[in-house]
Every structure is written in structure tokens, then in C-alpha cells.
Design an enzyme around this catalytic site. Structure first.
Site, PDB file in Angstrom:
ATOM      1  N   ALA A  98     -31.347  -4.330  25.302  1.00  0.00           N
ATOM      2  CA  ALA A  98     -31.321  -3.070  26.038  1.00  0.00           C
ATOM      3  C   ALA A  98     -32.320  -2.081  25.477  1.00  0.00           C
ATOM      4  CB  ALA A  98     -29.927  -2.446  25.970  1.00  0.00           C
ATOM      5  N   TRP A 131     -32.894   1.905  25.197  1.00  0.00           N
ATOM      6  CA  TRP A 131     -31.988   3.044  25.302  1.00  0.00           C
ATOM      7  C   TRP A 131     -32.538   4.243  24.525  1.00  0.00           C
ATOM      8  CZ3 TRP A 131     -30.129   4.678  20.575  1.00  0.00           C
ATOM      9  CH2 TRP A 131     -29.985   3.738  19.553  1.00  0.00           C
ATOM     10  N   ILE A 163     -35.254  -0.461  21.509  1.00  0.00           N
ATOM     11  CA  ILE A 163     -34.739  -1.663  22.144  1.00  0.00           C
ATOM     12  C   ILE A 163     -33.826  -2.341  21.130  1.00  0.00           C
ATOM     13  CG2 ILE A 163     -36.732  -1.972  23.656  1.00  0.00           C
ATOM     14  CD1 ILE A 163     -37.559  -4.332  21.792  1.00  0.00           C
ATOM     15  N   GLU A 164     -32.768  -2.979  21.644  1.00  0.00           N
ATOM     16  CA  GLU A 164     -31.771  -3.571  20.738  1.00  0.00           C
ATOM     17  C   GLU A 164     -31.189  -4.831  21.354  1.00  0.00           C
ATOM     18  OE1 GLU A 164     -27.402  -2.512  18.770  1.00  0.00           O
ATOM     19  OE2 GLU A 164     -28.497  -0.983  19.911  1.00  0.00           O
ATOM     20  N   SER A 165     -30.959  -5.830  20.505  1.00  0.00           N
ATOM     21  CA  SER A 165     -30.202  -7.012  20.906  1.00  0.00           C
ATOM     22  C   SER A 165     -29.037  -7.190  19.946  1.00  0.00           C
ATOM     23  CB  SER A 165     -31.068  -8.273  20.899  1.00  0.00           C
ATOM     24  OG  SER A 165     -30.270  -9.418  21.154  1.00  0.00           O
TER      25      SER A 165
END
Length: 241
Positions: free
Chosen positions: A84, A86, A179-181
């Protein structure tokens, strides 16, 4: 955990479909919790030593964070892929995060796009509004005392969601565009690049807030690395290496 993610994703999709059919905006639980910045890496000396966040974070007691991006087209590599872009306040050096963005979840075997907000440590809440790759988003998180207003707009489709929540335990350590996973597993992203524009904290350009660059790990095989901030002071891209 994967089975739980898949079940929750299917339930969320069913609720979203029902909401869209009736014209009702339905907020649903989603497939993952995002949360604070964590640096985990993959062994001493590894060139893939990023954490779960990629982008820029600025330290300080900020009251507003805003950013825009175009949602990229992706191809799922596995059912564990989840990421995502964010914008938010807190989370880098604190145990709370107030954030909103768009998640792309591959647990069903295909990319499912959902807008969401999270007042971590509470679970994220996912919206039912329709999203397509290529849609342009603007997101803003604003705090006033212990009250937070989280707004995300799909300017391509013309909808906006605004939620106001309270969180008395927030520490106000940082503001960020990220951005992140949560699963440390990214899908294949078109062009291997994600770009943010209009990044400002308290109305100041990102560059003027002396931000720190953060690399995001991608299962120890790649690293998402933020490029230099653009000449306008508010834009940057993150590229998979």
C-alpha cells in the site's frame, strides 16, 4: 495466517459488492494490519536490509500530512503479495500510526484494490468504493489535539472518504509518505516504480522538513529505494532494485 487473510479478503469483497449494488458506502475489515516502521533486513551484510516502510519520513510533532499518487498497475506473483502507498502521522519511533491509503491485496490470486484508514494499534478499516489501476489519489491526515481527520480522494472516479477518530496515546513523532508491505512481499509493479507528488507536512515542502529516506525490503530479493526529492521539493519516486 494466509488462510485468515484470504477469508477476510473474500468477506470484504462480498460486503463491498453488496454496498456498491445498493449505493451504500460500506466500511469493512481488511486482510492485514499495517502499523509502525520496523527495520528487519535479511542478515548481517545483506544488501537487502530495508524495513517494512519505503519512502520519506520527517521527525517532529506534525499536525498535517498530505500526498498524492497514481495507483500503479500490478501483477500478482503470489497470494502473499500485499502492499500500500499511504500518508500518515506517527509510526517512526512510536507505537501508534494514523494513516490512510490504498492497499493492493493478492490473497485471492488477483489484485484487489481497496482504500483504507488505520488508527494503529486498532485494526484497519477498508472502504468499498471502486478503485482501478491508474486512478489518481490525494490523501491527508490532520490532527487537532487527540482528534484525527483522515481523508482520501479518488480524483479520477470523483469520490472522497473522510473519517474522524480520536487517539489519546499518539506520540506525534513523525509524518511520512510511504509504501508498505506487511507481508514483506510485493507484486510486480508496472515500471518497478511508484511516485508521490504534492508531499507536504504542515504546509511545508517535504524537502524543507529534513526528511529521512527509508528503504523497503521485498522478501530479501529486492529493495524499494526512494530516489532524490524533485526540484519542486514535494515529489519523489520509489524504485525496485
Amino acid at each position: 495466517m494466509l488462510a485468515t487473510r484470504l477469508t477476510r479478503a473474500l468477506v470484504a469483497a462480498a460486503l463491498a459488492t453488496a454496498g456498491l449494488a445498493t449505493g451504500t458506502a460500506v466500511a469493512t475489515t481488511g486482510p492485514a494490519t499495517f502499523g509502525p516502521h520496523v527495520s528487519f533486513g535479511h542478515g548481517a551484510g545483506s544488501s537487502f536490509s530495508g524495513g517494512n516502510w519505503g519512502g520519506y519520513a520527517s521527525f517532529g510533532s506534525w499536525t498535517t500530512a498530505t500526498a498524492s499518487w497514481t495507483e500503479p498497475s500490478v501483477t500478482c506473483r503470489s497470494t502473499n503479495d500485499l502492499f500500500a502507498p499511504w500518508v500518515g502521522i506517527d509510526g517512526d519511533g512510536s507505537s501508534t500510526v494514523e494513516q490512510t491509503g490504498v492497499a493492493t491485496d493478492c490473497s485471492s490470486g488477483r489484485p484487489v484494490y481497496q482504500a483504507w484508514y488505520e488508527m494503529y494499534p486498532a485494526a484497519p478499516v477498508y472502504y468499498s468504493n471502486s478503485i482501478s489501476a491508474g486512478d489518481h489519489f490525494t490523501a491527508t491526515v490532520t490532527r487537532s489535539g487527540t482528534s484525527y481527520t483522515l481523508t482520501i480522494s479518488d480524483t479520477t472516479k470523483g469520490w472522497t472518504k473522510t473519517t474522524t477518530k480520536s487517539l489519546s496515546s499518539a506520540r506525534h513523532y513523525s509524518a511520512e509518505a510511504i509504501i508498505e508491505s506487511p507481508t514483506d512481499s510485493y507484486p510486480s509493479v508496472s515500471g518497478n516504480t511508484i511516485s508521490f507528488t504534492g508531499v507536504k507536512f504542515d504546509g511545508k515542502t517535504l524537502k524543507s522538513t529534513n526528511p529521512s529516506a527509508l528503504n523497503a525490503d521485498d522478501r530479501g530479493t529486492n529493495t524499494w529505494i526512494p530516489n532524490a526529492i524533485g526540484s519542486d521539493g514535494t515529489s519523489f519516486s520509489i524504485t525496485r532494485h
